[in-house]
Design an enzyme around this catalytic site. Structure first.
Site, short mmCIF file in Angstrom:
data_model
loop_
_atom_site.label_atom_id
_atom_site.label_comp_id
_atom_site.label_asym_id
_atom_site.label_seq_id
_atom_site.Cartn_x
_atom_site.Cartn_y
_atom_site.Cartn_z
N GLY A 484 7.60 98.42 21.64
CA GLY A 484 8.41 98.40 20.43
C GLY A 484 7.96 97.38 19.43
N ASN A 663 1.28 92.26 9.86
CA ASN A 663 1.97 93.38 9.22
C ASN A 663 3.40 92.96 8.97
OD1 ASN A 663 3.58 95.78 8.87
ND2 ASN A 663 1.90 96.98 9.73
N PRO A 664 3.80 92.79 7.69
CA PRO A 664 5.15 92.30 7.41
C PRO A 664 6.26 93.24 7.88
CG PRO A 664 4.02 92.91 5.38
CD PRO A 664 3.00 92.93 6.47
N GLN A 670 10.52 92.52 14.25
CA GLN A 670 10.61 91.64 15.41
C GLN A 670 11.58 90.49 15.17
OE1 GLN A 670 8.58 91.64 18.71
NE2 GLN A 670 9.22 93.62 17.97
N GLY A 733 2.73 84.22 16.46
CA GLY A 733 3.59 85.09 17.26
C GLY A 733 5.00 85.14 16.73
N GLY A 735 7.61 87.51 18.22
CA GLY A 735 8.57 88.23 19.05
C GLY A 735 9.74 87.43 19.57
N GLU A 736 9.56 86.13 19.79
CA GLU A 736 10.59 85.35 20.47
C GLU A 736 11.30 84.34 19.58
OE1 GLU A 736 10.29 85.15 24.36
OE2 GLU A 736 8.30 85.99 24.61
#
Length: 769
Positions: A484, A663-664, A670, A733, A735-736
């Protein structure tokens, strides 16, 4: 600064300008929106049968009797597997420097190879039948007798038995700089607060499912996983077959968040059942079975005590935490890690302990440690600002470190000040009345809050091959994971820019052990990890093509060194001379070559599981050399009903420094996803555990409350798009980091709205009234 909410649509097929950084549509978007994307439970096989688990109903003990006669007599039932008749498995291997695959086991418990029960819900039998309905019906007919043993399941009651946490390779269990307790006692201004967070469970859109097929000693497994390479090796070890005879297919994963990094019961028992009945087996966990067999986040009790001078400069930070693991396994949760990195201070004590309980082993969940650690630390910083009568942002900025607060290492990249400046402007922070309870809208009390977001950056090695055809098409192969996050789209853009071809000319093959081994998908490290070796492979391709061009006396590139040319417009051209160069088709056609291929990591010391172990060690050494991290500033507005205590989040602005934005669209998705997950953590999510039995009492989305659309305001997300010079392409990064600081920002806004400091999650109306 990139404003992801206002990014223009990408020009179709553009190769001029910046491909990395364009809001390209997802390459898998059509498949996912039309239903063509095939997930683990959707692969058809002839003679496919279904398996269903039978859970233990005691906390701890042994099986004394198991009656499968009624279940076996149901028409369509092929087998009822128990510890009395199940095929034997090899024990879980202890991780070694050259084989870390044992580390992905959710627990070392030998499912169906033991009569021991370690937690309520542990599978004690598997029913295999021609249809899912038949298997479910028969599973309810299995009767099990037990001899129960004493068990410890109440986290609060066991706090006095907590033992020092030894930590993990990323973070020690205890860090001490100076004398924090003494500095705290001598501080002019101080706060000393206790915080509690509950257990949380994974609720990915796609529940865990496995399709397993044996062909002799060769195994194919369709499984949503975050670690294809280690899963493959782990299954080979458990079932005693060569690793190259195991094929793992994980093209599409319906959400991961750490819940699919480890190998849990459903996977092992699906493969076991397929071997036992000699037919393809599908095992799909119900939502309740996910709660009972897949680990979630540990609860925590934390103490944060801060000492400061009257001007707001910190003189002491004490952050201690107690978390939980299962007696049969569980992940360390590095809760106090943020206090080692967040603020400049001469005296810091960060210490963790844990208790071992007879419960399902806990697992990683988005931003493990930082998610709940920032709730405590950032809440305490705000309370200190109240005591000092200073603006909460000003207190944070006065303590912004120039180097690592504990180790003194320089930061590779840190833009917290810029994030707060932009966020305060976008949010309108200066318009707030700082007095608690001073802002109202009818019966609603209005409050605003902020918190710092933080998550460390890591990078591992990968294996990548790149093939450039004479027609200008590019094939990238790497067994990374798409759960995802838009991973395939990001790597497509990176390859397109590196080789100067249109985005649509690039095909990326991923998500299978058939491809070269990719890095694990976790820790916000996958994009940078793959990009590093993808860029190296693309550079090899460019050099090979340039070498072919240099052999021709007629080539305008003859005599050029690699630094003299650039990849663009489907070929190589001299830097600064737009008209001097050739397309790939011209160069390869003249050389009589149909394609050029390059590989990085394959067939080298980085190949295989041992290579992943080495690259993991390299990643940790890099983390110790620099303070690499994604950071940000979270701003929120809440409304609290003065009559009922209902809390609604009405406005959100987040500004993040995640390095280069590939990629915005993907980055914005995310970051918003992390914020929404943080809303659930702060206001609704809570796994309720029976303190007598350890049984989860709300194992469904009807009773475990995740946010719905009505709970989520418009979320403005902005990224600084400032590259980290020590990372591939400058990527850190995304994602977190989005979930970190969210719960604290909400708690701080509630404090501003009501004057009440809540230190326990979730923030529910009963705790406000």
């Amino acid at each position: 600064m990139t404003t992801v909410t206002e990014a223009p649509a990408p020009p179709g097929g553009a190769t001029k300008g910046r491909v990395v950084g364009a809001p390209v549509d997802r390459v898998d978007g059509r498949e996912k929106t039309t239903g063509a994307a095939r997930y683990s439970a959707e692969y058809p096989y002839p003679d496919l049968v279904h398996a269903v688990l039978v859970p233990a109903t005691i906390t701890r003990g042994r099986i004394t009797r198991i009656d499968t006669a009624r279940a076996s007599a149901v028409p369509g039932v092929l087998a009822v597997l128990t510890h009395l008749n199940a095929p034997r498995l090899k024990p879980v291997r202890r991780p070694t420097p050259f084989d870390l695959s044992g580390a992905v086991a959710g627990t070392p418990v030998d499912y169906l190879n033991t009569d021991e029960v370690h937690w309520d819900g542990q599978p004690v039998a598997v029913v295999v039948a021609e249809s899912l309905e038949t298997a479910r019906h028969a599973a309810r007919l299995v009767r099990v007798g037990y001899e129960e043993a004493p068990a410890a399941v109440d986290f609060t009651a066991e706090l006095d038995h907590a033992e020092p946490d030894k930590g993990n390779p990323v973070q020690p269990g205890r860090t001490a700089k100076g004398d924090a307790p003494a500095a705290l006692a001598a501080a002019a201004v101080s706060v000393d607060l206790s915080f509690r967070t509950p257990p949380y469970n994974h609720n990915a859109l796609e529940p865990h499912s496995t399709t397993a097929v044996w062909d002799g000693d060769r195994l194919t497994v369709h499984e949503g996983t975050q670690n294809i390479g280690w899963l493959r090796r782990h299954l080979a070890n458990r079932f005693g077959v060569p690793a190259d005879g195991v094929r793992v297919v994980s093209t599409y994963v319906g959400g991961a968040f750490g819940g699919r990094f480890r190998v849990w019961a459903g996977t092992i028992l699906a493969v076991l059942a397929a071997r036992a009945v000699g037919r393809p087996v599908r095992l799909m966990l119900s939502r309740e079975e996910v709660y009972r067999t897949v680990g979630g986040r540990t609860p925590s009790v934390q103490r944060v005590a801060l000492g400061a001078r009257p001007d707001g400069r910190l003189t002491a930070i004490v952050h201690t935490a107690v978390t939980r693991t299962g007696r049969s396994g569980g992940d360390n949760e590095p809760v106090t890690g943020v206090s080692r990195h967040q603020y400049a201070c001469d005296n810091i004590l960060a210490e963790q302990k844990r208790v071992r309980l007879d419960v399902l082993p806990n697992a990683t969940m988005r931003a493990p440690g930082e998610s709940i650690g920032t709730f405590a630390l950032e809440s305490a910083v705000d309370e200190l600002a109240v005591r000092l009568d200073l603006d909460p942002i000003e207190v944070r900025l006065r303590n912004e470190p120039d180097v690592g607060p504990v180790d003194g290492k320089k930061f590779s990249h840190r833009r917290v000040r810029e994030a707060y400046a932009l966020g305060a402007e976008r949010f309108g922070w200066a318009e707030r009345d700082p007095r608690p309870g001073s802002m109202r809208d009818g019966r609603w009390l209005v409050g605003t809050g902020v918190a710092t977001a933080y998550h460390p950056a890591l990078m591992m090695g990968a294996q990548v091959t790149v093939r450039l055809s004479a027609g200008g098409s590019v094939l990238v192969r790497c067994g990374f994971h798409e759960f995802g996050n838009g991973a395939a789209t990001a790597q497509t853009q990176i390859a397109a820019q590196a080789l100067g071809v249109p985005v649509e000319a690039v095909t990326v093959e991923y998500g299978s052990s058939d491809q070269p081994t990719g890095p694990m998908g976790g820790g916000s490290m996958q994009t940078a990890s793959v990009a590093a070796d993808l860029l190296a492979a693309c550079e090899k391709v460019r050099r090979s093509v340039l070498g072919l061009a240099g052999r021709s006396p007629d080539s305008p590139l003859r005599g050029c060194a690699p630094g003299d040319v650039e990849a663009r417009d489907g070929g190589l051209f001299r830097v600064g001379r737009p008209g001097e160069g050739e397309t790939y088709a011209e160069i390869l056609g003249r050389a009589g070559r149909g394609e050029v291929e390059a590989a990085v990591g394959t067939g080298s010391r980085l190949a295989g599981v041992a290579g992943q172990a080495r690259s993991f060690g390299r990643a940790l050494r890099g983390l110790r050399s620099f303070g690499r991290a994604a950071t940000g500033a979270q701003f929120c507005e809440v409304r609290v009903d003065s009559d009922t205590g209902e809390v609604r989040v009405s406005r959100w602005t987040g500004v993040f420094d995640i390095g280069t934005v590939v990629n915005p669209k993907l980055a914005g998705s995310q970051l918003r996803g992390g914020i929404v997950m943080g809303l659930g953590m702060a206001l609704g999510e809570e796994t309720l555990v029976d303190p007598r039995t350890g049984r989860i009492m709300n194992p469904s989305l009807a009773e475990y409350h995740i946010p719905v659309h009505a709970d989520v305001p418009r979320i403005d997300v902005h990224v600084l798009d400032d590259p980290d010079p020590t990372m591939p392409l400058g990527v850190v990064g995304a994602g977190e980091v989005g979930i970190t600081g969210v719960a604290a920002a909400i708690a701080n806004a509630v404090r501003h709205a009501t004057g009440r400091r809540l230190t326990e999650l979730p923030i529910t109306l009963d705790r406000l009234l």
